[in-house]
Structure formats: C-alpha cells, structure tokens
Scaffold this motif. Structure first.
Motif, PDB file in Angstrom:
ATOM      1  N   GLN A 400       0.825  -1.203   0.000  1.00 21.51           N
ATOM      2  CA  GLN A 400       0.000   0.000   0.000  1.00 21.51           C
ATOM      3  C   GLN A 400       0.862   1.255   0.000  1.00 21.51           C
ATOM      4  O   GLN A 400       0.535   2.251  -0.649  1.00 21.51           O
ATOM      5  CB  GLN A 400      -0.929  -0.001   1.214  1.00 21.51           C
ATOM      6  N   LEU A 401       1.966   1.212   0.727  1.00 16.60           N
ATOM      7  CA  LEU A 401       2.878   2.354   0.723  1.00 16.60           C
ATOM      8  C   LEU A 401       3.462   2.565  -0.670  1.00 16.60           C
ATOM      9  O   LEU A 401       3.593   3.698  -1.149  1.00 16.60           O
ATOM     10  CB  LEU A 401       3.999   2.121   1.734  1.00 16.60           C
ATOM     11  N   LEU A 402       3.795   1.472  -1.335  1.00 20.70           N
ATOM     12  CA  LEU A 402       4.301   1.559  -2.705  1.00 20.70           C
ATOM     13  C   LEU A 402       3.261   2.159  -3.632  1.00 20.70           C
ATOM     14  O   LEU A 402       3.572   2.992  -4.497  1.00 20.70           O
ATOM     15  CB  LEU A 402       4.715   0.168  -3.180  1.00 20.70           C
ATOM     16  N   GLU A 403       2.005   1.749  -3.483  1.00 16.55           N
ATOM     17  CA  GLU A 403       0.938   2.288  -4.318  1.00 16.55           C
ATOM     18  C   GLU A 403       0.757   3.783  -4.066  1.00 16.55           C
ATOM     19  O   GLU A 403       0.537   4.564  -4.999  1.00 16.55           O
ATOM     20  CB  GLU A 403      -0.362   1.535  -4.028  1.00 16.55           C
ATOM     21  N   LEU A 404       0.865   4.185  -2.806  1.00 19.28           N
ATOM     22  CA  LEU A 404       0.750   5.606  -2.478  1.00 19.28           C
ATOM     23  C   LEU A 404       1.876   6.407  -3.109  1.00 19.28           C
ATOM     24  O   LEU A 404       1.654   7.505  -3.643  1.00 19.28           O
ATOM     25  CB  LEU A 404       0.766   5.781  -0.960  1.00 19.28           C
TER      26      LEU A 404
END
Length: 437
Positions: A400-404
């Motif tokens: 999710q951090l990567l997607e953000l």
C-alpha cells in the motif's frame, strides 16, 4: 616424475575441497535492483531513440523555406518575327517565400512541447518500472519471511514431537498422537519445500525487470521496519505533482501549440521575387519584380482548428477526471495504510504476547498431564497463524505504501530503501518531508 604426481594430487585435492564448499549466498539490495532497472529495463531503453526522433523533428521545424530560381524563355520557335530565337525574351528571377504569422516559431514551440511530453511519458514509465521492481522485491522479502516462519514452525512441531516421544516412553502418549505430530512435521517440511520453489521463481521474476538471469540468492531488507506515515493533507498536496497529472498538463500544452500553429497556417504566405529580363530583338535589359499572395476565400485550417479546440477541451476534462480519480485512490490507499498500521500494533502488543502466554501455559500443563495433545497442537497453531498473519500484514502495508508513492510521485528510489532497511526515528521535520528524506 614424483614431483608431477604430487602436484597433480594436490590440485585434485584442492578441486575436491572447492566442490565440497557450498557457494556463498549473494544478497541483492533494493538500491541495486532499482539501479539495474533504470539502466537495463527494456522499456526504458527505448526513450533515448524517441528523444533523437524529437531532436530531428525540431531541426526540421526550424528550417526556413529555400529560395526558388526561375528561368523563363519566351517568344521562341514561333512564326514570323518569333521564329527561331531572334525575338526571344529571357527572364532570370529569384523568389523567396516569406512565412507570415510566425509559423516557424510556432513549429519550434510545438516540437519543444512534444519533446517535453516524451519526457513526461518517460517519467510515467519509469515510475511504473520502478514500482514493478519494488513489488517483485517486496514479494521476495515476503517469501523469505515465510521461509523463516516455516522453519520456526518445523522447529516448534519437532520440539513437540520430541516431548511427546519422551512421554511415550512412560506410556502417557498414544501412538495416534505420535503419528499426528509426525504428520504435521512432514507437512511443514513439504510446505517449506514449496515455499523454496516459489522463491526461485520470484528470483527470476525480479531479474526479468532488467532482462537478465538472477545472480543473487536472496534480497536484503526487513519488512518489519516501517516508515512514519505523512499526514493525509501533505499527501494530497503532493498529489498535485503526480506524474500522471503532469503528463496531462503537458498534453494540454501540446494541443495548445497545435492550435496556435493551425491558426498561423491559416494565414497566407507572401512570395517576393526579383530578376532580370533580356530582350534579344531589341537588345534591351530590364529588372523584373514579383509579388505573390494567395487569395484565401476560405480558411484551409478551419477543420483542423475545430478538431484541435475540441481535443484541448477534452484533455482539460480528462485532467480533471484524472485528478478526482487519483485523489480517491490516494485517500483509499491512505485509509488502508492506517488500518494496516493499527492491526500490526494490535498483533504486536496484544495478540502475539497472549498467544505466546497461552502456548507456554498449555505446554507446561501438557508435561504435567493436565492438557492433552489436541490442546497443545491448538495452541501451537494459534501462535503460528498469528505470526503468519503479522508477516502478511507487514507485506500488505509495504504494498500500500508503494501504491501511495506511485500515485503521488514521491521519490521511490530514495524513500523505499529507507523504509525497508532502517527504522525511522521521530524528528522535527514535517511528515511529508520526513517521508521523502
């Protein structure tokens, strides 16, 4: 002869020793993986050629119209006084097309914005390529964590099996219980073997991002090290600089340049010429001046103007829609990050300690004969599932951090290794600045 045999024996012994030593495992860091992707990714390697095409287009756009040389021979090969060449008139003139409406400058501006659009597309594709590499890297870290978990599971089940065998010698354990424990150890070893095979496939998948075979056996990093999350307001502010929005903004500039060029092309160009005319019959010379200006009763660029105007308005609408979609996705991703962070804290502070306490109590009671094998296996299963779920939570949070980061355009090359390789400490920096340092 003895010396040669002794030397050969030593060489053979050395080779046997070398073959007996296992190859040292080599780890790949995240920075190395991202650098290899930037340098050797097949998709990214195409952009220098596209930039050369844009440079050539800029050269063509800046070329001015060439002058035109005209030769005219009149009153020849006729009848009467015009027979032969005795009454010939020879005109030699040079003309130049003069572009009106600043067409050349508008062509150059259009090629500049098209080159800028290529650069924006490269930034988009670079972010996607790095994100894909990061995703494969995280998948490998997750796989390695699962392998460690599987080894802990085998050790725990083997310990329970050894304990059961000790009790079996005293006649306190049924053969069925021993068989059940042996089956669990066997199943766990099979699971570990399956995880190892999946890891080999993931190694190849990671290396495929730079079109190569893996020259490493593992990746370095720790999924349990988490960065400090920025405030949502700071993330939404950063969203204004998202690569996808910047692409649409540049696309609008390209369409506006096309619109301005179409308007300029609708203006007629002027042709000026000058030359010398020779009359062979009178033996006279004269200067000839020429002026040519097309009469444009209708604008030939009218259809192009309407189409370009519509395309510009469409791009503006698409940019607005993209912004709304990115904002919604960012808020959803941020919410997922917050929820995952809370779940990780709950597991670390409550679930795991309590599961460990229950296991210790049941193991102690099992040795005293208070609990049976079913209770012990159940307690082991609970703590193992809790540890497995915590590994999955860490993995999901990093995804999710990567997607953000992909949505907002935060510097993944700088930020992601810090998020994986070192624990962030509290500082006086603003949340967004702390995330990007």
């Amino acid at each position: 002869m003895t010396i040669k045999i002794s030397h050969a024996a030593r060489m053979l012994l050395a080779l046997c020793l070398l073959w007996g030593i296992p190859a040292l495992a080599t780890e790949l860091s995240l920075a190395q993986a991202l650098q290899r992707t930037l340098t050797h990714n097949p998709g990214l390697q195409l952009y220098p050629y596209q930039q050369r095409i844009n440079d050539a287009a800029a050269i063509s756009a800046g070329v001015r119209p060439n002058p035109e040389l005209q030769v005219e021979l009149a009153d020849v090969l006729g009848t009467g006084d015009s027979s032969g060449v005795k009454s010939a008139e020879l005109t030699l003139s040079l003309s130049q097309l003069i572009e009106l409406g600043d067409k050349r400058q508008k062509r150059l501006e259009l090629t500049q914005w098209q080159s800028e659009l290529t650069e924006r597309q490269y930034q988009l594709d670079k972010v996607d390529a790095l994100a894909a590499t990061m995703r494969s890297f995280l998948q490998l870290l997750h796989q390695q964590a699962l392998l460690n978990w599987a080894e802990q599971k085998i050790a725990m089940e083997q310990q329970a099996l050894n304990l059961a065998k000790e009790r079996a010698q005293a006649g306190n354990v049924k053969d069925a219980d021993l068989s059940r424990l042996e089956l669990k150890v066997l199943q766990s070893r099979m699971e570990h073997k399956s995880l190892s095979a999946t890891k080999q496939l993931n190694l190849r998948l990671l290396a495929s991002h730079w079109a190569d075979q893996p020259d490493f056996d593992a990746v370095s990093g720790d999924l349990t090290l988490l960065p400090a999350l920025p405030a949502l307001a700071d993330v939404l502010t950063q969203l204004q600089q998202a690569p996808e929005l910047q692409w649409w903004l540049t696309q609008q500039r390209v369409l506006e340049s096309q619109l301005q060029l179409a308007k300029a092309l609708g203006q007629a160009d002027l042709t000026l010429g000058a030359g010398i005319r020779r009359n062979q019959q009178t033996n006279d010379n004269a200067v000839v001046l020429q002026l040519s200006l097309p009469l444009q009763l209708e604008n030939p660029q009218q259809g192009t103007l309407l189409a370009t105007q519509a395309a510009t308005e469409q791009a503006q609408l698409q940019q607005q829609q993209t912004m709304q979609q990115l904002q919604l996705q960012t808020e959803h991703s941020y919410l997922q990050l917050t929820q995952l962070s809370e779940q990780i804290k709950d597991y670390q502070k409550a679930v795991l300690p309590l599961s460990q306490q229950v296991l210790e109590q049941i193991a102690a009671g099992y040795q005293l004969g208070i609990f049976d094998m079913t209770d012990l296996l159940s307690a082991q299963q609970e703590i193992l599932l809790a540890k497995r779920h915590l590994i999955d939570l860490h993995y999901a949070l990093h995804l999710q951090l990567l997607e953000l980061e992909r949505l907002t355009g935060l510097p993944m090359v700088v930020n992601a290794p810090q998020a994986l390789l070192q624990q962030r400490s509290a500082s006086s920096l603003p949340a967004q600045q702390e995330l990007t340092q």
